[in-house]
Design an enzyme around this catalytic site. Structure first.
Site, PDB file in Angstrom:
ATOM      1  N   PHE A 166       0.855  -1.185   0.000  1.00 40.01           N
ATOM      2  CA  PHE A 166       0.000   0.000   0.000  1.00 40.01           C
ATOM      3  C   PHE A 166       0.889   1.233   0.000  1.00 40.01           C
ATOM      4  O   PHE A 166       2.075   1.178   0.372  1.00 40.01           O
ATOM      5  CB  PHE A 166      -0.916  -0.016   1.232  1.00 40.01           C
ATOM      6  CG  PHE A 166      -2.385   0.088   0.904  1.00 40.01           C
ATOM      7  CD1 PHE A 166      -3.014  -0.883   0.165  1.00 40.01           C
ATOM      8  CD2 PHE A 166      -3.136   1.170   1.346  1.00 40.01           C
ATOM      9  CE1 PHE A 166      -4.370  -0.809  -0.133  1.00 40.01           C
ATOM     10  CE2 PHE A 166      -4.488   1.268   1.057  1.00 40.01           C
ATOM     11  CZ  PHE A 166      -5.109   0.273   0.314  1.00 40.01           C
ATOM     12  N   GLN A 287      -8.054  15.056   2.370  1.00 38.21           N
ATOM     13  CA  GLN A 287      -7.375  14.142   1.454  1.00 38.21           C
ATOM     14  C   GLN A 287      -8.212  13.872   0.202  1.00 38.21           C
ATOM     15  O   GLN A 287      -9.398  13.544   0.300  1.00 38.21           O
ATOM     16  CB  GLN A 287      -7.072  12.814   2.151  1.00 38.21           C
ATOM     17  CG  GLN A 287      -6.326  11.836   1.258  1.00 38.21           C
ATOM     18  CD  GLN A 287      -5.839  10.624   2.017  1.00 38.21           C
ATOM     19  OE1 GLN A 287      -6.540   9.634   2.130  1.00 38.21           O
ATOM     20  NE2 GLN A 287      -4.630  10.707   2.560  1.00 38.21           N
ATOM     21  N   HIS A 289      -8.458  11.241  -2.643  1.00 35.46           N
ATOM     22  CA  HIS A 289      -7.993   9.913  -3.056  1.00 35.46           C
ATOM     23  C   HIS A 289      -7.701   9.965  -4.552  1.00 35.46           C
ATOM     24  O   HIS A 289      -8.520  10.484  -5.326  1.00 35.46           O
ATOM     25  CB  HIS A 289      -9.064   8.857  -2.757  1.00 35.46           C
ATOM     26  CG  HIS A 289      -8.542   7.447  -2.819  1.00 35.46           C
ATOM     27  ND1 HIS A 289      -8.197   6.836  -3.995  1.00 35.46           N
ATOM     28  CD2 HIS A 289      -8.294   6.539  -1.831  1.00 35.46           C
ATOM     29  CE1 HIS A 289      -7.764   5.615  -3.739  1.00 35.46           C
ATOM     30  NE2 HIS A 289      -7.807   5.408  -2.435  1.00 35.46           N
ATOM     31  N   LEU A 299     -15.132   4.951  -5.024  1.00 34.58           N
ATOM     32  CA  LEU A 299     -13.732   4.665  -4.714  1.00 34.58           C
ATOM     33  C   LEU A 299     -13.223   3.440  -5.465  1.00 34.58           C
ATOM     34  O   LEU A 299     -13.867   2.398  -5.501  1.00 34.58           O
ATOM     35  CB  LEU A 299     -13.592   4.441  -3.205  1.00 34.58           C
ATOM     36  CG  LEU A 299     -12.199   4.076  -2.687  1.00 34.58           C
ATOM     37  CD1 LEU A 299     -11.236   5.233  -2.912  1.00 34.58           C
ATOM     38  CD2 LEU A 299     -12.263   3.724  -1.207  1.00 34.58           C
ATOM     39  N   GLU A 302      -6.821   1.847  -3.240  1.00 30.63           N
ATOM     40  CA  GLU A 302      -5.376   1.863  -3.445  1.00 30.63           C
ATOM     41  C   GLU A 302      -4.838   0.444  -3.600  1.00 30.63           C
ATOM     42  O   GLU A 302      -3.765   0.229  -4.168  1.00 30.63           O
ATOM     43  CB  GLU A 302      -4.718   2.560  -2.245  1.00 30.63           C
ATOM     44  CG  GLU A 302      -3.291   2.977  -2.448  1.00 30.63           C
ATOM     45  CD  GLU A 302      -2.840   3.924  -1.347  1.00 30.63           C
ATOM     46  OE1 GLU A 302      -1.732   3.734  -0.840  1.00 30.63           O
ATOM     47  OE2 GLU A 302      -3.606   4.840  -0.996  1.00 30.63           O
ATOM     48  N   ARG A 333      -0.728   9.408  -0.954  1.00 33.47           N
ATOM     49  CA  ARG A 333      -1.908   9.805  -1.730  1.00 33.47           C
ATOM     50  C   ARG A 333      -1.863  11.252  -2.201  1.00 33.47           C
ATOM     51  O   ARG A 333      -2.313  11.572  -3.305  1.00 33.47           O
ATOM     52  CB  ARG A 333      -3.173   9.553  -0.906  1.00 33.47           C
ATOM     53  CG  ARG A 333      -3.515   8.085  -0.802  1.00 33.47           C
ATOM     54  CD  ARG A 333      -4.722   7.850   0.069  1.00 33.47           C
ATOM     55  NE  ARG A 333      -5.069   6.432   0.089  1.00 33.47           N
ATOM     56  CZ  ARG A 333      -6.017   5.910   0.862  1.00 33.47           C
ATOM     57  NH1 ARG A 333      -6.707   6.692   1.681  1.00 33.47           N
ATOM     58  NH2 ARG A 333      -6.268   4.623   0.822  1.00 33.47           N
ATOM     59  N   HIS A 400     -11.870  12.325  -0.132  1.00 33.55           N
ATOM     60  CA  HIS A 400     -11.970  10.994   0.468  1.00 33.55           C
ATOM     61  C   HIS A 400     -11.932  10.981   1.992  1.00 33.55           C
ATOM     62  O   HIS A 400     -12.599  10.171   2.624  1.00 33.55           O
ATOM     63  CB  HIS A 400     -10.829  10.134  -0.077  1.00 33.55           C
ATOM     64  CG  HIS A 400     -10.802   8.731   0.429  1.00 33.55           C
ATOM     65  ND1 HIS A 400     -11.862   7.857   0.259  1.00 33.55           N
ATOM     66  CD2 HIS A 400      -9.843   8.042   1.106  1.00 33.55           C
ATOM     67  CE1 HIS A 400     -11.560   6.682   0.791  1.00 33.55           C
ATOM     68  NE2 HIS A 400     -10.347   6.774   1.322  1.00 33.55           N
ATOM     69  N   ARG A 444      -3.011  11.400   5.449  1.00 32.77           N
ATOM     70  CA  ARG A 444      -3.146  10.032   5.974  1.00 32.77           C
ATOM     71  C   ARG A 444      -2.600   9.019   4.984  1.00 32.77           C
ATOM     72  O   ARG A 444      -2.852   9.104   3.793  1.00 32.77           O
ATOM     73  CB  ARG A 444      -4.619   9.718   6.255  1.00 32.77           C
ATOM     74  CG  ARG A 444      -4.837   8.264   6.687  1.00 32.77           C
ATOM     75  CD  ARG A 444      -6.275   7.993   7.045  1.00 32.77           C
ATOM     76  NE  ARG A 444      -7.194   8.008   5.917  1.00 32.77           N
ATOM     77  CZ  ARG A 444      -7.339   7.001   5.048  1.00 32.77           C
ATOM     78  NH1 ARG A 444      -6.589   5.917   5.146  1.00 32.77           N
ATOM     79  NH2 ARG A 444      -8.222   7.093   4.075  1.00 32.77           N
TER      80      ARG A 444
END
Length: 657
Positions: A166, A287, A289, A299, A302, A333, A400, A444
């Site tokens: 990730f 954030q 995404h 979504l 990731e 991100r 996101h 994050r």
């Protein structure tokens, strides 16, 4: 005398609950105000039925964080109530896809200290390192606990929990290559987590008030002594007296026009603390995404890139190699979202308008897609008409997650910053996306969100158990408890304005989308502040067609709009005031991070900048509810860890992937 119905509101029997309630009539006077939970509202005299409850602890919200706090409290013997406007398994945690981070070392030689380093770096050195220490060290235990209570993780051939790569995860303190740290349940990890936690909470003596809308905190001499809520089924007002209140209401993604958030993500908890006079923290950090489906916002986890997918532009080029030579498509991100935006701006976007990017998965084996990304394959087909085994997915950066929220320490206790010191708000905890611990700082890392929910939901329960005891006398509520909440409802129901809720919400969302986006600049932010201030004042002109109290969705959406407006105002004014670029906050007019030292050079011999000349500090925002004026203050970042013998402070440095 009003008799309340519980046909669908509680999980447990009416007989057990009735002993905890007192039904009374309540009349509100137009000129009375509850200064502890202010609404700028005037009302005519009106009669509302009130139900009083008494609990050791009340949890507001039934997502991952709320359910983990609730079952921890109930298991410790606390008489616990959970207030939720949704059935628990419809909470937005259900939409999380990729996984949950923990240094289990099932796939490589991972350590929690590496996870700690990555999280500090991901936060762009705005994260509090004591809280990050706590979260990353406790992560392996938390994931194994989830496994033990039945969460069906994907497995390796030897039976161990499968972990995928990730973004932002590394070995060897950023020097050992990509880490596989993200424990997953295919691409439906949040769904599995939520159902597991809900099932676990039902094992214990927890009362669920389902489809109850939380209105305000009840404060008494600076202490939180409970919550007011409205039953959506019959319109009754409920006052919950409690020694301990936990806010776990999630984020406020719906402040934006395009987001991955559910329509119920309206920042209710953040607005409740604002009305109670408590500051929110770091609200400017939103954030985006990198991979929301173009045109739909849904979504694309990731995990797609963690399993080997990658982004391509109109030239068919894997452009992330230029922006993040080492991490490439698995950079943090904020880095990926900005890189995509630059590609689009420079004319290398795809589609007829060249305004999005392709996420390519069709080079992966179909059996791998079926096993590891079944939900993504289905979602892409439904919302983009794409067969992922043959075609790329059109994606664009989409709102996101909210890094900011209610400030807490690493124990989950809500704090205020006065005279240079952090002080605990007695009786009040917060966890999950509604809170700001701050483990995420300015950005994050993917798969740290579900971890945040579990770790700090658990921390709230543990801390309450350490400072309070089940069965302790519950503080008497103030005589005017709930009056301001009812006054606001009464005003809205009797409003005679000309502006509909949906119209005003759309104005607010478009202002946020256009003026507080991936890239920001001073003139645009200032214009956004001015426009949003005008929209804020237009709340006085709202019109509600449904004047009733039973299942009044028009009223509830208006209450949610009020909450979103408070969150949006604090977000855009904080962003305008932060004249630097850090994490998800990217200013084109101030492209450099402004720290106390210039960390591109050796620190030795440098003079530290005064706190008013740098931005490595947390933003605190309070509001005057009548005028909409946002007041800004700051508090220092916590750089020390909980135990320097276990892990040392990560000193700031330039952030590169």
């Amino acid at each position: 005398m009003f008799q309340i119905r519980h046909t669908r509101s509680l999980v447990y029997s009416l007989n057990k609950l009735s002993s905890r309630q007192q039904v009374c009539s309540f009349r509100i006077e137009a000129d009375k105000r509850n200064q502890a939970a202010q609404h700028s509202a005037k009302s005519n005299k009106a009669s509302y039925s009130i139900v009083d409850h008494s609990y050791d602890a009340v949890v507001v919200g039934a997502g991952g964080a709320g359910l983990r706090a609730a079952y921890g409290l109930s298991n410790a013997g606390f008489k616990t109530a959970v207030i939720t406007k949704l059935f628990p398994t419809r909470s937005h945690t259900v939409a999380a896809q990729g996984g949950i981070n923990a240094a289990l070392a099932n796939m490589d030689e991972d350590k929690w200290q590496y996870h700690f380093y990555d999280t500090v770096k991901g936060s762009d050195w705005l994260g509090d390192q004591d809280a990050i220490h706590y979260m990353t060290e406790e992560a392996p235990k938390a994931v194994l606990e989830l496994e033990n209570i039945g969460m069906p993780f994907s497995r390796r051939s030897d039976g161990k929990i499968y972990q995928r790569a990730f973004g932002g995860a590394s070995l060897g303190f950023g020097k050992g290559g990509q880490a596989q740290r993200c424990a997953a349940v295919a691409d439906r990890t949040g769904h599995s987590l939520l159902h597991t936690l809900y099932g676990q909470s039902l094992k214990y003596d927890t009362d669920f008030f389902i489809e109850y809308f939380a209105l305000d905190l009840i404060m008494k001499n600076g202490k939180c002594v409970g919550v007011t809520a409205m039953c959506l089924e019959d319109g009754t007002i409920h006052r919950f007296a409690a020694n301990n209140t936990v806010i776990a209401t999630g984020g406020y993604g719906r402040a934006y026009f395009s987001c991955t958030s559910a329509h119920t993500c309206t920042g209710d908890g953040n607005a409740m603390v604002t009305r109670a006079g408590i500051a929110n923290e770091d609200m400017e950090f939103v954030q985006f995404h990198p991979t929301g489906i173009y045109g739909a916002g849904c979504l694309m986890t990731e995990g797609c890139r963690g399993e080997g997918g990658f982004l391509v532009n109109s030239n068919g080029e894997r452009f992330m190699e230029r922006y993040a030579p080492n991490a490439k498509d698995l950079a943090s991100r904020d880095v990926v979202s900005r890189s995509m935006t630059i590609e689009i701006r420079e004319g290398r976007g795809v589609g007829a308008k060249k305004d999005h990017i392709y996420l390519q998965l069709h080079h992966l084996p179909p059996e791998k897609l079926k096993e590891r990304l079944p939900g993504i394959s289905e979602t892409a087909y439904i919302f983009a008409g794409v067969d992922v085994t043959k075609q790329p997915i059109p994606v664009i950066p989409t709102v996101h997650y909210n890094m900011g929220g209610i400030p807490t320490n690493w124990k989950g206790e809500v704090i205020i910053h006065k005279n240079g010191e952090d002080k605990v708000v007695e009786g009040l905890h917060a966890c999950g996306e509604a809170a700001c611990a701050s483990v995420h700082g300015a950005n994050r890392l993917g798969a740290n969100s579900l971890l945040d929910l579990v770790i700090f939901g658990r921390a709230c329960a543990l801390n309450i158990a350490s400072i309070s005891k089940p069965g302790q006398a519950v503080e008497t509520l103030p005589e005017d408890a709930g009056e301001a909440s009812v006054a606001n409802i009464d005003k809205l129901r009797n409003s005679k304005g000309a502006v509909k809720t949906a119209e005003l919400r759309s104005k607010m969302q478009h202002i946020m989308q256009n003026h507080a986006a991936v890239f920001r600049d001073g003139p645009s932010l200032k214009e956004g502040c001015d426009k949003l201030s005008e929209v804020y004042k237009m709340q006085e002109q709202l019109k509600i067609d449904d004047k009733g109290l039973i299942w009044n969705s028009d009223l509830i959406e208006t209450l949610e709009l009020q909450n979103l407006m408070l969150n949006s105002m604090q977000t855009i004014f904080s962003a305008e005031a932060r004249k630097e670029s850090r994490g998800a906050h990217a200013r084109e007019d101030f492209p450099v991070r402004v720290d106390e030292y210039d960390y591109s050079k050796p620190v030795e011999g440098q003079q530290a900048k005064p706190v008013d000349q740098h931005f490595r500090k947390h933003t605190l925002t309070e509001m005057d509810l009548a005028s909409g004026k946002v007041d800004l203050r700051y508090r220092p970042v916590i750089d020390h860890t909980l135990d320097a013998q276990k892990v040392k402070t990560v000193e700031p440095q330039l952030r590169k992937y």
